[in-house]
Design an enzyme around this catalytic site. Structure first.
Site, PDB file in Angstrom:
ATOM      1  N   ASP A   1       6.191   4.713 -45.583  1.00 54.03           N
ATOM      2  CA  ASP A   1       5.570   6.132 -46.388  1.00 54.03           C
ATOM      3  C   ASP A   1       6.125   7.608 -46.142  1.00 54.03           C
ATOM      4  OD1 ASP A   1       4.025   3.677 -46.856  1.00 54.03           O
ATOM      5  OD2 ASP A   1       2.578   4.228 -45.345  1.00 54.03           O
TER       6      ASP A   1
ATOM      7  N   ARG B   1       6.761  -2.304 -74.649  1.00 55.96           N
ATOM      8  CA  ARG B   1       5.522  -2.100 -74.183  1.00 55.96           C
ATOM      9  C   ARG B   1       5.608  -1.229 -72.985  1.00 55.96           C
ATOM     10  NH1 ARG B   1       6.537  -8.055 -71.826  1.00 55.96           N
ATOM     11  NH2 ARG B   1       5.361  -8.649 -73.650  1.00 55.96           N
TER      12      ARG B   1
ATOM     13  N   MET C   1       3.932   1.340 -52.931  1.00 60.41           N
ATOM     14  CA  MET C   1       3.311   1.628 -51.624  1.00 60.41           C
ATOM     15  C   MET C   1       3.370   3.120 -51.466  1.00 60.41           C
ATOM     16  SD  MET C   1       3.977  -1.715 -49.322  1.00 60.41           S
ATOM     17  CE  MET C   1       2.872  -2.909 -49.260  1.00 60.41           C
TER      18      MET C   1
ATOM     19  N   GLN D   1       9.074  -4.272 -50.703  1.00 56.22           N
ATOM     20  CA  GLN D   1       9.574  -2.530 -50.365  1.00 56.22           C
ATOM     21  C   GLN D   1       9.492  -2.606 -48.804  1.00 56.22           C
ATOM     22  OE1 GLN D   1       7.065   0.547 -52.799  1.00 56.22           O
ATOM     23  NE2 GLN D   1       5.950  -1.533 -52.696  1.00 56.22           N
TER      24      GLN D   1
END
Length: 342
Positions: free
Chosen positions: A128, A163, A170, A274
């Site tokens: 993070d 589309r 995360m 991830q």
């Protein structure tokens, strides 16, 4: 000198590189002995440990995950947890402890040092990248690379079907992964926790993209929130550190976009992809340097400190200071990306 090592919290690429560097330098240059506590703070509480030496860390540099295992155990929420930690450190004759983890794991280390005098050194780990006191945490670069490759792939399938594709990444309550991978992957919308988003504005950007005959890619951090809504949760139960399980905003947003624009929208949740797999070259480099400097801090008796990256230098900062608040995305940095929205 005998040094204990643990890896706590969510796993990420580079953990094994830290363990290897700590043991290699500590053994070869300082003659220290090592013991690895299994499954984070849980191993220190229940006394589950394995010996660590140079043969034990051979070949682990490129491996993802952690050879010691991990958990989100909070010893302060465990009955007699601190007493058990003291007893087990004495049992294994551990003179110092190197804790490799994020805000929760290192928060425990800071408290154990400040309140109980347990000699701890911290190493910052999290995909993070939300730990204060360090420019980067290892694991982040790998996660961004994986997310960027996924976005690259989503572009081609989005264009084939014309589309909307929403990619949820995360990051918990920090938008570093979304911002870095979104910019690197050429996303048309990037949504982060630090800035609540307007669904109508997102739909306007999506519509604008279609008018230019391209299919839009929306990158949304798992902790992002709409202006007039609440945090989307997959599971409202909390772990021992009080955290809820995030994820679900991508699916919710895709439904909103489809309902408001009439354009087909699909969601891809990258999730633990991830966090898995081999670390990038940068993360191997950073994790190795962190390990080398962490064992130096032990040698110097500089406890209660966390090794950190400042520019290209490795420095030491108080663990308590580094875990006092989250490092979040600066609004000015996010505004830079706005030129590519729509």
């Amino acid at each position: 000198m005998k040094v204990g090592v643990l890896t706590g919290g969510g796993d990420c690429p580079g953990l094994n590189a830290v363990i290897r560097a700590v043991v290699r330098k500590g053994d070869q240059e300082y003659g220290y002995g090592f013991i690895g506590f299994k499954n984070g703070w849980r191993g220190v509480v229940d006394g589950s440990a394995v010996p660590l030496d140079i043969p034990a860390v051979r070949g682990i540099l490129p491996r993802g995950g952690t050879i010691l295992g991990s958990s989100r155990t909070n010893p302060f929420k465990t009955e007699n947890g601190v007493r058990a930690i003291k007893d087990n450190l004495a049992k294994y004759e551990v003179d110092a402890l190197i804790a490799i983890g994020g805000e929760d794991t290192l928060g425990v280390a800071a408290q154990l040092y400040e309140e109980y005098g347990i000699p701890c050194v911290g190493v910052p780990k999290t995909i993070d990248n939300d730990l204060s006191g360090t420019d980067y945490t290892f694991g982040f670069d790998t996660a961004v690379g994986i997310a960027t490759e996924a976005i690259d792939r989503l572009h081609t399938t989005a264009e084939s079907h014309m589309r909307v594709l929403v990619c949820e990444v995360m990051g918990r309550h920090a938008g570093w992964i979304a911002l870095h991978s979104g910019l690197a992957g050429g996303a048309n919308v990037i949504l982060i926790p630090e800035q609540r988003f307007d669904v109508d504005q997102v739909c306007a950007w999506v519509t604008s993209r279609f008018k230019a005959s391209y299919a839009p890619i929306v990158v949304v951090a798992e902790g992002a929130m709409p202006k007039d809504g609440e945090l989307v949760l997959k599971d409202a139960t909390k772990d021992s550190f009080g955290h809820v399980r995030l994820s679900g905003v991508g699916e919710w947003l895709a439904k909103e976009i489809e309902a408001r624009t009439g354009k087909e929208a699909r969601t891809t949740v990258l999730g633990h992809i991830q966090r898995g797999g081999t670390p990038s070259a940068f993360d191997r480099w950073l994790a190795t340097r962190f390990g080398l400097h962490a064992i130096d801090a032990v040698r110097d008796g500089d406890f209660g400190k966390m090794v950190a990256l400042r520019g290209t230098d490795i420095v030491r900062v108080p663990i308590a200071e580094a875990t006092a608040k989250l490092k979040t995305v600066d609004p000015a940095l996010y505004r830079e990306a706005g030129v590519f929205f729509g």
